[in-house]
Design an enzyme around this catalytic site. Structure first.
Site, mmCIF file in Angstrom:
data_model
loop_
_atom_site.group_PDB
_atom_site.id
_atom_site.type_symbol
_atom_site.label_atom_id
_atom_site.label_comp_id
_atom_site.label_asym_id
_atom_site.label_seq_id
_atom_site.Cartn_x
_atom_site.Cartn_y
_atom_site.Cartn_z
ATOM 1 N N SER A 185 -13.927 13.241 -20.286
ATOM 2 C CA SER A 185 -14.457 13.357 -21.645
ATOM 3 C C SER A 185 -13.987 12.190 -22.501
ATOM 4 C CB SER A 185 -13.998 14.675 -22.280
ATOM 5 O OG SER A 185 -12.572 14.709 -22.370
ATOM 6 N N LEU A 226 -2.159 17.747 -34.166
ATOM 7 C CA LEU A 226 -0.811 18.226 -34.448
ATOM 8 C C LEU A 226 0.240 17.417 -33.702
ATOM 9 C CD1 LEU A 226 -1.490 22.074 -34.400
ATOM 10 C CD2 LEU A 226 -1.140 20.611 -36.402
ATOM 11 N N GLU A 243 -8.310 20.322 -42.107
ATOM 12 C CA GLU A 243 -8.895 21.216 -41.107
ATOM 13 C C GLU A 243 -10.039 22.023 -41.713
ATOM 14 O OE1 GLU A 243 -10.257 23.343 -38.285
ATOM 15 O OE2 GLU A 243 -8.688 21.893 -37.771
ATOM 16 N N VAL A 277 -14.776 16.945 -44.177
ATOM 17 C CA VAL A 277 -14.838 15.516 -44.456
ATOM 18 C C VAL A 277 -16.304 15.109 -44.482
ATOM 19 C CG1 VAL A 277 -14.204 13.213 -43.661
ATOM 20 C CG2 VAL A 277 -12.622 15.131 -43.326
ATOM 21 N N HIS A 486 21.930 34.283 -17.904
ATOM 22 C CA HIS A 486 22.479 34.279 -19.260
ATOM 23 C C HIS A 486 23.526 33.178 -19.376
ATOM 24 C CE1 HIS A 486 24.061 35.796 -23.060
ATOM 25 N NE2 HIS A 486 25.284 35.666 -22.540
#
Length: 507
Positions: A185, A226, A243, A277, A486
């Protein structure tokens, strides 16, 4: 026999190899390969050498197939390795180290004065990482006898692919029993926002900035926006994310998205949600101006920035493949249409990765690449799309697999939910890194795990346990009764499982 005899005669009439110049030797090698291809078709020709195509080629070689891979970039690894996943992670890690040194060591009693960033050296590390890995794939191609063609692939018919070399040489036609389209892509375009990869950039240009911008506007609050916004914010840019939707993270579980938005705001990132936008232009004096408005169309405004990153998603890359000429069906989104076994409507032609339906993820493409080769070989290759993880590599990271709460509600599935915050995890407290939680969703009747969502500094690593559990149909109780070391961050995973079917111990 006739072809072999002709080749032998052609070779006997040529001068000795030692007498030929390098250019002639190259031509001879190319001609010889072409004759061999005509004599014996490839078992599979793969168009595209990205994270779907190159593993498929290697797998085919491992299985003894005669295989070729055509890659137009001239470097293997596709977008992910060259201008995506890998270089962005190099920048994310380096910028995180810088921010920790400059601001994050206080709780540990460590201070450092005059911390500086050498951007050129940081970029050099990124570039060396990419170069080393792409070269490694070429080495694997040689190891498994994959014929590698640097050029653009054009499918001229079932069983026939024409390779147009990068160097402008004569096209070469490869015959193949099977063809796999793995062309990936490219960044989606945004109407009215002209990209020049200098001031208004896609993720590709954002990876190559030569100076740290004072202001950066990110158009699109998804994974790429992000991550890249985080890189440049850490290095000193004032970052605003614009956004269109009412939340960040796209299809992310809404509870987790809201949590991440709070964390990002605490880090200094700004957000303009439900904002569109309309247009943008590069300013004569430098920088760019965005013309914004609310989605409702009642709050027009302008916003200036040194750099604008357009990260509004990606679209399948099928230009030049010749699909329309040979009748391969493509849907309205530009995706190649396939059945459940990656087959197109043209016999012998298959497609995988970003160019087909499903999430545009490198690891999803790799799984499909392995599966299609196994299927071509007559084996039972498959991909479980319910267990494809997704990760946002910010700090903290966000990792998810399976269903979100919203998806379960929409499907009418009754479920149980368990959560556990890292504020209650001993290792996270010791690390002074407590932002985040683990959230688990399980079937209300059977306790089978349906979805897992994690916000943590190492969420991308932690999610693997969830993927494995879901792949084998585990219940929340199966996980909750499994011993976890742990002190580790992974104990939060166990506690979230316990919270799902009963109660956690430490919260």
């Amino acid at each position: 026999m006739l072809i072999f005899h002709s080749l032998r005669l052609a070779r006997s009439s040529m001068p000795a190899r030692s007498q030929l110049p390098r250019s002639a030797l190259t031509a001879l090698a190319t001609r010889t390969r072409g004759l061999a291809s005509a004599a014996e078709p490839y078992d599979v020709v793969i168009v595209g050498g990205g994270p779907g195509g190159y593993p498929a080629a290697i797998k085919a070689g491992q299985m003894g197939m005669k295989v070729a891979c055509i890659e137009k970039r001239g470097r293997l690894g596709g977008t992910c390795l060259n201008v995506g996943c890998i270089p962005s992670k190099a920048l994310l890690h380096s910028s995180h180290l810088y921010e920790e040194a400059a601001h994050g060591w206080g709780p540990h009693g460590i201070s450092a004065d005059n911390v500086k960033i050498d951007l050129a050296k940081l970029m050099s590390h990124k570039d060396k990482t990419v170069t080393g890995l792409t070269g490694g794939i070429e080495g694997l191609f040689k190891k498994y006898k994959v014929d590698y063609f640097k050029g653009t692939g054009e499918i001229v018919g079932a069983g026939s692919v024409k390779c147009h070399p990068m160097d402008g040489g004569a096209a070469q036609t490869l015959t193949a029993k099977n063809i796999v389209i793995a062309t990936g892509s490219e960044p989606a375009k945004l109407n009215g926002v002209p990209v020049d990869e200098k001031t208004i950039v896609t993720s590709t240009g954002c990876l190559e900035l030569t100076s740290i911008p004072k202001t950066l506007v990110v158009v699109g609050g998804g994974v790429i926006g992000l991550e890249m916004g985080s890189v440049w914010r850490r290095l000193g840019a004032d970052v605003t994310v614009v956004e269109f939707l009412d939340g960040i993270g796209g299809p992310m579980d809404k509870e987790m998205a809201k949590t991440m938005e709070r964390i990002f705001k605490k880090q200094g990132m700004k957000f303009k949600l439900k904002t569109k936008v309309n247009s943008a232009e590069v300013l004569p004096g430098g920088g760019a101006r965005l013309h914004l408005d609310s989605v409702a169309g009642d709050k027009p405004e302008t916003l200036d920035a040194d750099i604008v990153l357009v990260s509004t998603g990606r679209v399948p890359n099928t230009v030049g493949l010749g699909l329309d000429k040979i009748g391969v069906k493509v849907n309205k989104r530009g995706q190649v249409e396939i059945d459940d076994h990656f087959a197109t409507n043209v016999p012998g032609i298959y497609a995988i990765g970003d160019v087909v339906r499903g999430p545009m993820l490198a690891h999803k493409a790799e799984e499909e690449g392995i599966a299609i080769i196994e299927q071509i070989a007559g084996k039972g290759g498959h991909v479980n799309y319910d267990t494809i993880p997704g990760v946002i590599y910010t700090h903290p990271e966000v990792a998810t697999v399976g269903k979100t709460e919203e998806e379960l509600i929409k499907a009418g599935i009754e479920y149980k939910k368990g959560t556990f915050p890292f504020m209650a995890n001993s290792r996270a407290r010791a690390n002074a890194d407590t932002d985040g939680l683990v959230k688990m969703l399980a079937c209300a009747k059977t306790d089978r795990v349906l979805g897992i969502h994690i916000i943590a500094s190492n969420a991308g690593e932690m999610i693997a346990e969830g993927v494995l559990a879901m792949e084998y149909g585990a219940s929340a109780e199966d996980i909750g009764r499994t011993c976890h070391a742990h002190p580790t961050m992974s104990e939060a995973f166990k506690e979230a499982a316990m919270a799902t079917y009963d109660k956690p111990i430490h919260f």
